[in-house]
Design an enzyme around this catalytic site. Structure first.
Site, PDB file in Angstrom:
ATOM      1  N   VAL A  65       0.884  -0.885   0.417  1.00 34.99           N
ATOM      2  CA  VAL A  65      -0.308   0.313   0.084  1.00 34.99           C
ATOM      3  C   VAL A  65       1.176   1.286  -0.284  1.00 34.99           C
ATOM      4  O   VAL A  65       1.483   1.619   1.082  1.00 34.99           O
ATOM      5  CB  VAL A  65      -1.547  -0.087   1.311  1.00 34.99           C
ATOM      6  CG1 VAL A  65      -1.768   1.083   1.457  1.00 34.99           C
ATOM      7  CG2 VAL A  65      -1.838  -1.054   1.177  1.00 34.99           C
ATOM      8  N   CYS A  84     -12.417 -23.356 -17.634  1.00 31.13           N
ATOM      9  CA  CYS A  84     -13.230 -23.362 -16.131  1.00 31.13           C
ATOM     10  C   CYS A  84     -14.795 -24.122 -16.796  1.00 31.13           C
ATOM     11  O   CYS A  84     -14.750 -23.231 -17.387  1.00 31.13           O
ATOM     12  CB  CYS A  84     -14.027 -22.569 -15.318  1.00 31.13           C
ATOM     13  SG  CYS A  84     -14.291 -21.272 -15.619  1.00 31.13           S
ATOM     14  N   CYS A 110     -10.313 -20.311 -11.502  1.00 32.47           N
ATOM     15  CA  CYS A 110     -11.024 -19.460 -12.258  1.00 32.47           C
ATOM     16  C   CYS A 110     -10.744 -18.305 -12.055  1.00 32.47           C
ATOM     17  O   CYS A 110     -10.199 -17.183 -10.929  1.00 32.47           O
ATOM     18  CB  CYS A 110     -12.504 -19.354 -11.992  1.00 32.47           C
ATOM     19  SG  CYS A 110     -13.302 -18.933 -12.231  1.00 32.47           S
ATOM     20  N   CYS A 137      15.008 -28.210  -6.899  1.00 33.96           N
ATOM     21  CA  CYS A 137      13.764 -29.264  -5.419  1.00 33.96           C
ATOM     22  C   CYS A 137      13.419 -27.879  -4.699  1.00 33.96           C
ATOM     23  O   CYS A 137      13.503 -26.921  -4.486  1.00 33.96           O
ATOM     24  CB  CYS A 137      14.723 -29.436  -4.847  1.00 33.96           C
ATOM     25  SG  CYS A 137      14.559 -30.394  -3.498  1.00 33.96           S
TER      26      CYS A 137
END
Length: 570
Positions: A2, A472, A498, A544
């Site tokens: 912010v 979706c 979605c 990894c």
């Protein structure tokens, strides 16, 4: 993060909605993230019964005054506030970090750090540094230029983020201001001329005002980005370099073509200007309105049925309601402390409309954003041969022709409409109806949505398959590629979900890393990006997933394909 404009707007919200003089009835602190004993609940109890006397902001800091005591708040990366919320928890069910209950109002702060300070010390700090605050109406260019000059041995990326030099500047403002100045982030202050330093400060202030304006009006700021979190430069379309630079290793985005590492090569007069709200800044009553759209020249919204009508219409094309009268009085100047730097009216280009047009309008049920999309590919529809779908102004704005709708019935709750039988479609394949999508103030979407090109495949078998993003099943929209941020064994893994807002999302989920190789531990590898400056900067590689210190030595370069290259966060 912010940044300063967001903190300034939060202060304006409290100043506008919370009346002064109210007593503090209750104050509760969520101590799960309390940093020290000074911030414990016992310290906050000293504010109980005190009257609220005001709020001020300085850069990214907010100060709420209660007599001789004050609360110093910092919103961090994702902090926010709510005034008189219906639910005390946020959208994720997380309780507020601080809850302050007054006699008549309640203010909840989320993901915010808070400290107890003395009011006198806070006010002295604000008075001493408000001339350097890029979000303040009392910002002084001369003071800011001198403050930057004093940091002669430091890199520009560090100087701009230093809250003791220019309070309120965050990573977004830093990257975009350096781009507008044509300067490489690694350049040091002592390499710049006085004119270049002044121009850098001006570009920082200008983008801050644009940041503030977008956040204030709810318009998307990302459309003004040139390099920040963009794979290609918005000016020259070259590759954007992403690296960690400076003392704190903050994410830095810059274009090596447009931002020179040698300041002597930068000619300020030839730098491209940003096509944004900055060029329409209101500079007082003497400014000319010849190039600004007047109210009577703008499209208007019917207060009854919310239909958007042409400027020339005297009554609504749907319900025949008369057009509301336009006030002849000059608009009042905004009471915001930054009002003298803001535009008076929105810019209207009167040019050929785009494929998708977005308009913010006041409707009978609140403020709405209409997204008008014209998906018609045929200029002449066989169902309406007398109307040219391409050239008519109604179709160009994504609306149906005037004769396509007729009034059906009036009811107390509104008006319903029925399609005219003459233009009725026999099947969905016969005609492509212009698509409408409306977003109301509560965030819900109504109407259809654009059908993007996507792949219906459930899994990907190789890197090339990333060019086809899955859809979706509920909305048939391209999914969004995200990364797991929660601590656990899956942290850092990529997945598809979605792309709609949280309130309207379906439960689609699919791992995007099923084709990633296994490390020597037998676990699915993570994809990371090289952030060091060099020939491999920006390349993706597999490594990894185990914590540092317990990792195996697995390493493999990843093919960079569409949709697979994720730019890291700031």
């Amino acid at each position: 993060m912010v940044e300063g404009p967001g903190c300034t707007i939060n202060g304006e919200k409290i100043r506008a909605k919370v009346q002064k003089g109210q007593k503090v009835v209750d104050i509760r602190r969520n101590e799960t993230n309390a940093p020290s004993a000074d911030s414990s609940s016992s310290c906050f109890q000293t504010i109980l019964g005190c009257g609220f006397t005001g709020v001020e902001t300085l850069g990214k800091e907010m100060f709420m005054y209660f007599g001789c005591r004050a609360l110093r708040l910092h919103f961090g990366m994702n902090g926010s506030l709510r005034i008189n919320p219906s639910e005390r928890n946020d959208m994720k069910g997380k309780p507020p970090a601080l809850l302050v209950q007054f006699s008549s109002d309640v203010v909840c702060f989320f993901d915010t750090t808070v400290e107890i300070r003395f009011t006198e010390d806070c006010k002295q700090k604000v008075r001493a540094m408000e001339g350097l605050d890029v979000c303040s109406s009392k910002f002084s260019f001369s003071r800011a230029v001198e403050a930057v000059k004093r940091e002669s041995a430091r890199m520009l990326c560090d100087v701009l983020l230093d809250q003791a030099v220019l309070p309120g500047v965050g990573n977004i403002i830093k990257n975009e201001a350096l781009f507008d100045s044509g300067l490489n982030p690694s350049v040091k202050v002592n390499q710049l001329t006085n004119e270049q330093i002044h121009h850098l400060v001006k570009m920082t202030r200008d983008f801050t005002l644009l940041f503030y304006k977008c956040r204030k009006n709810g318009s998307p700021l990302y459309k003004h980005y040139k390099v920040y979190k963009r794979p290609h430069c918005g000016q020259c379309s070259g590759t954007v370099t992403v690296c960690r630079l400076g003392d704190n290793g903050r994410m830095t985005y810059f274009c090596q073509r447009c931002q020179s590492g040698d300041p002597s090569e930068v000619n300020i007069s030839k730098l491209p200007t940003r096509n944004s709200l900055i060029g329409w800044a209101y500079q007082g009553e003497s400014s000319s309105d010849d190039r600004v759209a007047k109210r009577e020249e703008e499209e208007w919204t019917c207060s009854l049925c919310t239909l958007i009508n042409l400027p020339s219409c005297k009554s609504c094309e749907a319900c025949m309601s008369p057009r509301p009268e336009v006030s002849k009085e000059p608009p009042k100047q905004s009471q915001s402390p930054m009002s003298r730097d803001l535009i008076r009216y929105p810019c209207n280009n009167f040019c050929k409309p785009l494929q998708e047009v977005k308009m913010n309008r006041r409707a009978a049920f609140g403020t709405t954003t209409l997204v008008l999309t014209n998906l018609s590919a045929k200029p002449d529809s066989p169902l309406s041969p007398a109307i040219n779908q391409t050239n008519s102004p109604e179709t160009a704005r994504g609306l149906s022709p005037l004769g396509d709708w007729q009034q059906k019935s009036h009811r107390n709750r509104g008006i319903e409409f029925e399609g005219n039988e003459r233009y009725k479609r026999e099947s969905p394949a016969d005609h492509s109806q212009p698509n409408k999508r409306m977003r109301t103030t509560n965030g819900e979407l109504s109407g259809g949505s654009m059908q993007p090109t996507c792949s219906g495949r459930g899994t990907q078998s190789n890197d090339a398959s990333f060019s086809k993003t899955p859809c979706c099943k509920s909305h048939h929209r391209s999914c969004a590629l995200r990364v797991v941020t929660k601590d656990g064994e899956n942290k850092g893994r990529q997945f598809y979900t979605c792309s709609l807002p949280r309130e309207t999302q379906c439960n689609f989920f699919e791992w995007a890393d099923l084709h990633f190789p296994m490390c020597h531990h037998g676990k699915r590898t993570l994809m990371k990006t090289v952030l060091k400056l060099g020939p491999n900067n920006g390349r993706n590689f597999y490594t990894c997933p185990v914590k540092m210190g317990k990792q195996c030595n697995f390493f493999q370069w990843a093919e960079n394909g569409p949709g697979i290259s994720n730019l890291p966060g700031c």
